[in-house]
Design an enzyme around this catalytic site. Structure first.
Site, PDB file in Angstrom:
ATOM      1  N   ALA A 249       0.854  -1.188   0.000  1.00 50.69           N
ATOM      2  CA  ALA A 249       0.000   0.000   0.000  1.00 50.69           C
ATOM      3  C   ALA A 249       0.885   1.231   0.000  1.00 50.69           C
ATOM      4  CB  ALA A 249      -0.915  -0.001   1.229  1.00 50.69           C
ATOM      5  N   LYS A 250       0.345   2.342  -0.492  1.00 50.52           N
ATOM      6  CA  LYS A 250       1.125   3.573  -0.572  1.00 50.52           C
ATOM      7  C   LYS A 250       1.535   4.089   0.801  1.00 50.52           C
ATOM      8  CE  LYS A 250      -0.563   5.048  -5.083  1.00 50.52           C
ATOM      9  NZ  LYS A 250      -1.282   6.063  -5.881  1.00 50.52           N
ATOM     10  N   ARG A 251       0.821   3.679   1.839  1.00 53.19           N
ATOM     11  CA  ARG A 251       1.168   4.125   3.193  1.00 53.19           C
ATOM     12  C   ARG A 251       2.314   3.312   3.791  1.00 53.19           C
ATOM     13  NH1 ARG A 251      -3.629   1.393   3.425  1.00 53.19           N
ATOM     14  NH2 ARG A 251      -3.645  -0.532   4.641  1.00 53.19           N
TER      15      ARG A 251
END
Length: 317
Positions: A249-251
């Site tokens: 995920a981008k996080r």
């Protein structure tokens, strides 16, 4: 395969580029460059509330750092621009007008859809198939009582396509998905419509993207057909997973390309790792893009998800 390939990579500026994004971009680029085609970069920034300031610039910088280039894009121009979806609203409006006989307003709220999702309709990543509540309602009322989304009436029967990575795919969109949204109640154009309209307008004939979007393809094929647009070839690349077996995920800062760069990893090192993960290199040692272009062939690519944590930890240590 088309005799002349027009491929693209289409990131969303809603966060930092991570290893899975970059790996897919690399395959898309290699597939075009190995066939001497045209590579397009398109920024999918339609969902403006989720766009992060500066993310587009950082994504483009990360792609260039790896050595990827593009023949058409928001920073270089081209004959099929503009290359930001937020600047292409006229294209989407024209498509909605062309599809008007297949559209109807939907006022189902999120709570309505949550109640629907809790019903025993079988497992689906995007919830159960939409049963057509508002399609029936529109026969009895001319004006929705509150802001409405626009849903597309899907055609019955199975959709078939041959994916360059996943093989033969079949889905009955009407049964498995139901009528789907093309414009949200807040007037934001849905991904399903925007990607089809833009791929058609930009003459894209080869779409390379992550396997998480495989389920979207039968819906998009129905839209290509409804809009009288040629259907491209598709290749859905297996996902990159973390140590827990979850997709990136981008996080997730540990696989953020910017963080890897700041930690000291070099572009040729990362190319070697990615090339090895894809099945294009025997070892994960450093290499050049030229090596990967020479080695590229669809039949060589790994069909399994890649768990990236071990290899990255070893090189970072």
């Amino acid at each position: 395969m088309p005799s002349y390939v027009r491929g693209r990579y289409a990131p969303s500026p809603t966060g930092e580029l991570h290893l899975g994004n970059l790996r897919t971009a690399l395959v898309a680029w290699l597939a075009v460059r190995s066939s001497r085609g045209t590579f397009i970069l398109r920024v999918e920034d339609l969902d403006q509330p989720r766009v992060i300031e500066g993310a587009e610039e950082r994504i483009l910088d990360d792609l260039r750092w790896l050595g990827l280039d593009w023949d058409e894009g928001p920073d270089v121009g081209g004959a099929h621009g503009p290359y930001r979806q937020s600047e292409r609203m006229d294209f989407f409006a024209a498509a909605l007008q062309k599809l008007e006989n297949r559209l109807y307003p939907c006022t189902c709220s999120r709570s309505d859809l949550r109640r629907l999702a809790s019903a025993p309709h079988g497992p689906q990543e995007e919830g159960p198939a939409y049963p057509g509540f508002c399609r029936e309602k529109q026969r009895h009322t001319e004006r929705p009582p509150r802001p409405a989304a626009l849903r597309f009436s899907v055609a019955p029967g199975d959709v078939f396509f041959s994916d360059l990575m996943m093989g033969e795919i079949q889905q009955n969109v009407a049964q498995d998905v139901g009528d789907f949204v093309l414009r949200r109640a807040d007037q934001i154009i849905a991904y399903q419509l925007a990607v089809v309209v833009d791929d058609g307008a930009m003459n894209i004939n080869q779409v390379v993207r992550g396997a998480d979007l495989l389920d979207s393809t039968p819906r998009q094929i129905q839209l290509f057909q409804a809009l009288d647009l040629p259907i491209p070839r598709f290749a859905h690349i297996p996902l990159v997973l973390n140590a827990d077996g979850e997709r990136l995920a981008k996080r997730d800062q540990s696989t953020n390309i910017r963080a890897l760069r700041h930690a000291g990893i070099q572009a040729d090192e990362l190319l070697g790792i990615l090339g090895h993960s894809l099945g294009l290199r025997d070892t994960p040692g450093a290499c050049t893009l030229g090596h990967l272009v020479d080695a590229f062939a669809w039949e060589k690519l790994s069909r399994k998800p890649w768990v990236c944590s071990g290899v990255l930890k070893k090189i970072m240590d």
